[in-house]
Enzyme design. Structure first.
Site, PDB file in Angstrom:
ATOM      1  N   ASN A  25       0.892  -1.105   0.197  1.00  0.00           N
ATOM      2  CA  ASN A  25      -0.212  -0.393   0.141  1.00  0.00           C
ATOM      3  C   ASN A  25       0.569   1.293  -0.222  1.00  0.00           C
ATOM      4  O   ASN A  25       1.570   1.673   0.782  1.00  0.00           O
ATOM      5  CB  ASN A  25      -1.062  -0.278   1.645  1.00  0.00           C
ATOM      6  CG  ASN A  25      -2.219   1.095   1.510  1.00  0.00           C
ATOM      7  OD1 ASN A  25      -1.371   1.678   0.590  1.00  0.00           O
ATOM      8  ND2 ASN A  25      -2.961   0.671   2.130  1.00  0.00           N
TER       9      ASN A  25
ATOM     10  N   ARG B 277      -2.816  -2.128  -3.571  1.00  0.00           N
ATOM     11  CA  ARG B 277      -3.785  -1.289  -2.941  1.00  0.00           C
ATOM     12  C   ARG B 277      -3.997   0.145  -4.156  1.00  0.00           C
ATOM     13  O   ARG B 277      -3.346   0.672  -3.801  1.00  0.00           O
ATOM     14  CB  ARG B 277      -4.504  -0.640  -1.717  1.00  0.00           C
ATOM     15  CG  ARG B 277      -5.395   0.156  -1.808  1.00  0.00           C
ATOM     16  CD  ARG B 277      -4.895   0.705  -0.493  1.00  0.00           C
ATOM     17  NE  ARG B 277      -6.673   1.711   0.026  1.00  0.00           N
ATOM     18  CZ  ARG B 277      -6.725   1.616   1.742  1.00  0.00           C
ATOM     19  NH1 ARG B 277      -5.772   1.489   2.416  1.00  0.00           N
ATOM     20  NH2 ARG B 277      -7.779   2.627   1.430  1.00  0.00           N
TER      21      ARG B 277
ATOM     22  N   HIS C 134     -13.254   3.524   0.103  1.00  0.00           N
ATOM     23  CA  HIS C 134     -13.083   2.381   1.786  1.00  0.00           C
ATOM     24  C   HIS C 134     -13.294   1.554   0.680  1.00  0.00           C
ATOM     25  O   HIS C 134     -14.444   0.551   2.368  1.00  0.00           O
ATOM     26  CB  HIS C 134     -13.762   3.592   2.500  1.00  0.00           C
ATOM     27  CG  HIS C 134     -12.868   4.489   3.694  1.00  0.00           C
ATOM     28  ND1 HIS C 134     -13.270   5.494   4.144  1.00  0.00           N
ATOM     29  CD2 HIS C 134     -11.584   4.730   3.939  1.00  0.00           C
ATOM     30  CE1 HIS C 134     -12.565   6.122   4.070  1.00  0.00           C
ATOM     31  NE2 HIS C 134     -11.470   6.160   3.879  1.00  0.00           N
TER      32      HIS C 134
ATOM     33  N   ARG D 239     -10.872  16.833   6.682  1.00  0.00           N
ATOM     34  CA  ARG D 239     -11.997  16.685   5.620  1.00  0.00           C
ATOM     35  C   ARG D 239     -13.416  17.018   6.082  1.00  0.00           C
ATOM     36  O   ARG D 239     -14.158  16.788   7.178  1.00  0.00           O
ATOM     37  CB  ARG D 239     -11.931  15.595   4.377  1.00  0.00           C
ATOM     38  CG  ARG D 239     -11.045  15.416   4.318  1.00  0.00           C
ATOM     39  CD  ARG D 239     -11.210  14.784   3.137  1.00  0.00           C
ATOM     40  NE  ARG D 239     -10.125  13.530   2.325  1.00  0.00           N
ATOM     41  CZ  ARG D 239      -9.548  12.126   2.746  1.00  0.00           C
ATOM     42  NH1 ARG D 239     -10.994  11.986   3.533  1.00  0.00           N
ATOM     43  NH2 ARG D 239      -8.247  11.994   2.078  1.00  0.00           N
TER      44      ARG D 239
ATOM     45  N   GLU E 129      -8.178  -4.239   5.295  1.00  0.00           N
ATOM     46  CA  GLU E 129      -8.112  -3.896   4.321  1.00  0.00           C
ATOM     47  C   GLU E 129      -7.176  -5.178   3.316  1.00  0.00           C
ATOM     48  O   GLU E 129      -7.438  -5.612   2.527  1.00  0.00           O
ATOM     49  CB  GLU E 129      -7.425  -3.199   3.654  1.00  0.00           C
ATOM     50  CG  GLU E 129      -9.094  -2.041   4.113  1.00  0.00           C
ATOM     51  CD  GLU E 129      -8.830  -0.607   4.828  1.00  0.00           C
ATOM     52  OE1 GLU E 129      -8.193  -0.709   5.928  1.00  0.00           O
ATOM     53  OE2 GLU E 129      -9.110   0.616   3.815  1.00  0.00           O
TER      54      GLU E 129
END
Ligand code: ADP
Length: 388
Positions: free
Chosen positions: A7, A84, A173, A232, A374
């Protein structure tokens, strides 16, 4: 199969060696602050042993990978590499074996995810140089959301924006929501489960899932839309950035940076860390507002998604805040009683790292805490793509 999961972010490389037969990881590592003037950290870990951390200076991603492999030589036992990749656009609705053609097609998608896809592609190129004989697979964060109906993924804006610029909701996600949906379905033994999955970390998103099919999700064309996040803003009237840009004389890139990096919990509480916010709830008005706004926004999405799903069987919490903050779970679930959500206070209050059900035994809706994994999804996808 042993799969090396990579990743690559803009300034970090994370690596994990996963055995798909058992689902266990055998080694994992991280190098951060790549390309930065300040030294970074190399952290490597094997199951049951404490993480070993050393200061390192990685000029680029290739150096970072070499630094990890020095400490984790068992990575060379991998039979494949799984990457990923954040954005797969409309083209990639599932994982794919990486070929020169796939790489060529991924290149233009960087326009849609300028912060995420370029470092993902750098990781693929480095891995190809390092292991030219190993098959490599890309697993996409957007793919799980490719089942959204058009009325959920389209914005009500001119058709040409969609057709020519790719303006639509993609969602992110997805690897995490997919893992949560698989675990919840397996655990509750129900095939057509109506589930709202809540990934609450630094980035936050909700997904409405029926069975294993995603029907809606809160992130949009970019990861900015939806829930309030560490830095965010989440949902915002589209006129606000235009007005701020005009009135403060800012460039669009500056407004973009502010909405992505200087907003959210950070803007309201002066910290993006939920632990600090919780510690200051009774002493700081900013922390209290940040906490309430964060939980309120999640609650609103749960209500909306319960109606998207035609009812609710389970709510699942994952990622840093979702897994560890009983206070946040409690605040979100408060007010959802009319949907059948009721926590078991003792079970919710326990701080354990494992998967568990924290709903009251008599409540009709199960509330699950599911530690994110993940990497396991990427490893299994890699095996499945290569077997096909
Ligand atoms: P990322 O999205 O970067 O992977 P994580 O999933 O690690 O982030 O989540 C980071 C968030 O989790 C931070 O806001 C952090 O404060 C929060 N967090 C971690 N542990 C706890 C805890 N025990 N209580 C409350 N929040 C926590």
């Amino acid at each position: 199969m042993l799969v090396l999961v990579l990743n690559c972010g803009s300034s970090s490389v994370k690596m994990r060696l996963v055995d798909t037969a058992t689902g266990a990881w055998l080694a994992r590592g991280l190098v951060d602050r790549i390309g930065e003037p300040e030294p970074g950290t190399r952290s490597v870990e094997r199951p049951g042993q404490p993480a070993r951390k050393t200061g390192v200076q990685a000029a680029d991603h290739s150096v970072a990978l070499r630094l990890l492999l020095e400490e984790l030589p068992e990575a060379s036992r991998a039979a494949a590499v799984g990457h990923r990749v954040v954005h797969g656009g409309e083209r990639y609705t599932g994982s794919v074996r990486i070929t020169p053609e796939v790489l060529r097609e991924l290149e233009p998608l960087s326009r849609l995810a300028p912060l995420h896809n370029p470092p993902n592609l750098v990781g693929i190129r480095i891995a190809q140089q390092h292991w030219p004989d190993l098959p490599q697979v890309a697993a996409f964060d957007t793919a799980f959301h490719s089942t959204l109906p058009d009325y959920a993924y389209r914005y009500a804006v001119p058709e040409a924006w969609y057709r020519d610029l790719g303006v639509r909701r993609y969602g992110f996600h997805g690897l995490s929501h997919r893992y949560v949906a698989e675990r919840a379905t397996a655990r509750l033994g129900r095939d057509n489960l109506r589930l709202v999955s809540l990934h609450l970390g630094n980035g936050c998103s909700a997904a409405a899932v029926r069975g294993r099919t995603c029907l809606d999700t809160s992130m949009g064309m970019t990861p900015l839309e939806g829930l309030v996040m560490g830095t965010r803003s989440g949902d915002l009237d589209a006129s606000v950035p235009l007005l701020v840009q005009a009135e403060l004389g800012l460039l669009s890139a500056e407004v973009d940076r502010i909405l992505n990096r200087d907003s959210g919990l950070e803007a309201l509480a002066g910290t993006l860390d939920m632990r600090d916010i919780q510690a200051e709830l009774s002493t700081s008005a900013g922390a209290k507002l940040a906490f309430e706004l964060f939980c309120y926004r999640v609650r609103k999405y749960v209500g909306a998604y319960a109606s998207v799903l035609g009812g609710l069987d389970a709510l699942a919490f994952t990622a840093g805040i979702g897994e560890n903050s009983s206070v946040v779970r409690d605040e979100i679930c408060r007010g959802l009683e009319s949907l059948g959500v009721r926590l078991d206070e003792a079970a919710n209050g326990e701080n354990r790292g494992d998967e568990r059900d924290v709903a009251h035994p008599s409540a009709p809706v199960r509330v699950l805490v599911i530690p994110a994994d993940e990497e396991l999804v990427i490893a299994r996808e890699t095996e499945a793509v290569l077997a096909a």
